[in-house]
Write an enzyme that holds these catalytic residues in place. Sequence first.
Site, PDB file in Angstrom:
ATOM      1  N   GLU A 152       0.820  -1.225   0.000  1.00 49.15           N
ATOM      2  CA  GLU A 152       0.000   0.000   0.000  1.00 49.15           C
ATOM      3  C   GLU A 152       0.852   1.273   0.000  1.00 49.15           C
ATOM      4  O   GLU A 152       0.512   2.265  -0.642  1.00 49.15           O
ATOM      5  CB  GLU A 152      -0.919   0.009   1.228  1.00 49.15           C
ATOM      6  CG  GLU A 152      -1.885   1.168   1.273  1.00 49.15           C
ATOM      7  CD  GLU A 152      -2.900   1.131   0.132  1.00 49.15           C
ATOM      8  OE1 GLU A 152      -3.728   0.220   0.109  1.00 49.15           O
ATOM      9  OE2 GLU A 152      -2.852   2.015  -0.754  1.00 49.15           O
ATOM     10  N   LYS A 227       4.886   4.956 -10.007  1.00 45.45           N
ATOM     11  CA  LYS A 227       3.559   4.699  -9.423  1.00 45.45           C
ATOM     12  C   LYS A 227       2.571   4.273 -10.511  1.00 45.45           C
ATOM     13  O   LYS A 227       1.707   3.430 -10.270  1.00 45.45           O
ATOM     14  CB  LYS A 227       3.090   5.925  -8.644  1.00 45.45           C
ATOM     15  CG  LYS A 227       3.921   6.109  -7.360  1.00 45.45           C
ATOM     16  CD  LYS A 227       3.753   7.468  -6.734  1.00 45.45           C
ATOM     17  CE  LYS A 227       4.604   7.575  -5.463  1.00 45.45           C
ATOM     18  NZ  LYS A 227       4.789   8.960  -5.011  1.00 45.45           N
ATOM     19  N   GLY A 324       5.407  11.516   3.068  1.00 43.23           N
ATOM     20  CA  GLY A 324       5.622  11.878   4.471  1.00 43.23           C
ATOM     21  C   GLY A 324       6.068  10.666   5.254  1.00 43.23           C
ATOM     22  O   GLY A 324       5.717   9.537   4.931  1.00 43.23           O
TER      23      GLY A 324
HETATM   24  N1  HSE Z   1       9.058  11.297  -3.078  1.00 39.90           N
HETATM   25  C1  HSE Z   1       7.753  10.732  -3.075  1.00 39.90           C
HETATM   26  C2  HSE Z   1       6.739  11.841  -3.230  1.00 39.90           C
HETATM   27  C3  HSE Z   1       7.535   9.960  -1.815  1.00 39.90           C
HETATM   28  O1  HSE Z   1       7.098  13.000  -3.055  1.00 39.90           O
HETATM   29  O2  HSE Z   1       5.581  11.580  -3.524  1.00 39.90           O
HETATM   30  C4  HSE Z   1       6.303   9.119  -1.793  1.00 39.90           C
HETATM   31  O3  HSE Z   1       6.354   8.114  -2.769  1.00 39.90           O
END
Ligand code: HSE
Length: 353
Positions: A152, A227, A324
Amino acid sequence: MVRVTLIGCGGVGQAFLELLRDRGPNLVAQHGLDVAVVAVSDPVRGAAARARGLDVAALLAALKTPQGLRAYPDQDGLGRGWDSLDTIAGADADVMVEATPTTPSGEPATTHCRMALERGQHVVTSNKGPLVHAYDELFHMAAARGVRLGVEGTVMSGTPALRLARETLAGDTVRSVRGILNGTTNFMLSRMEDGASYAGALAEAQAAGYAEADPRGDVEGFDAAYKLVILARHVLGRPLSVEGVERTGITGVGNAELADARARGRHWRLVAALDAREGPLRATVQPELLAADDPLAAVPGVMNAITYQTDLLGHVTLMGPGAGRRETGYALLRDLLDVVRGSHGRATEGGER
Ligand code: HSE
């Protein structure tokens, strides 16, 4: 009792330990999750292992010192100095929590996941690399051994973007995905709209723990592309490589055009999209000038949002933190809860929904 090893004790790993420390009694009482941390290992901060369990508060105290885990106090049965591979091979654990930073090669995290799954351990990870590089292999391994692979935290930190699509929307079909999937760049664009410089906004995002170890991954759009690769396989059941994503980052977006857009009630946002409605899957990451009535235009700061276009419900949008330390630590905890719940815990691949 669930015996856990933690690999990677940076911001996310420490936040995960803090949640265990602060919420331990509640987790036992409400969810039956009683965790013993039996080993931790970090390439910079050192390692500690103890079959009967380590003291989480003492681990956190040691991690705040310049000596790192070398400052963890002596205890009966304490082992020190194991690297990550020794730790996964040597600790008698039920679950391996992988919280190392994402790298372009996916290593060493992919090796960590493979090793733990080979040993019949459940794996919970916030690292995108293993899924980008070895999604099918790792989910096959987990399914073959009847263990869970919890992922997740790889998309939108603790905001349940993957669980929403896979579990809550089970029985519906997602046809396309559109979202703001990188916290760092959304934070930077928001701050730059307020007049902050590019370098200043990036430094703030780094200090807050949002940015990747190498922030080019954020500003050049790689993180959002990773992603999309994960969402394509996990939610749409479609294979996608990073090279298959048409990608433009935010390095060409300047203060003047951000301010000009804002004056007209519009906002520049880094939008990531997957379109599987017809023909080949199309995947894009690019800055887009959004109209005020676009749901993504109202997503501020480190918040992210994702809209799933589905057959039965039409558009379903989820907004929440995208990055975070604590938020990602929570994603690890949430996946760990599924390990103890068991029933939802069987690994299934995106293509086998
Ligand atoms: N560096 C990524 C972001 C961290 O800023 O979304 C979370 O995947």
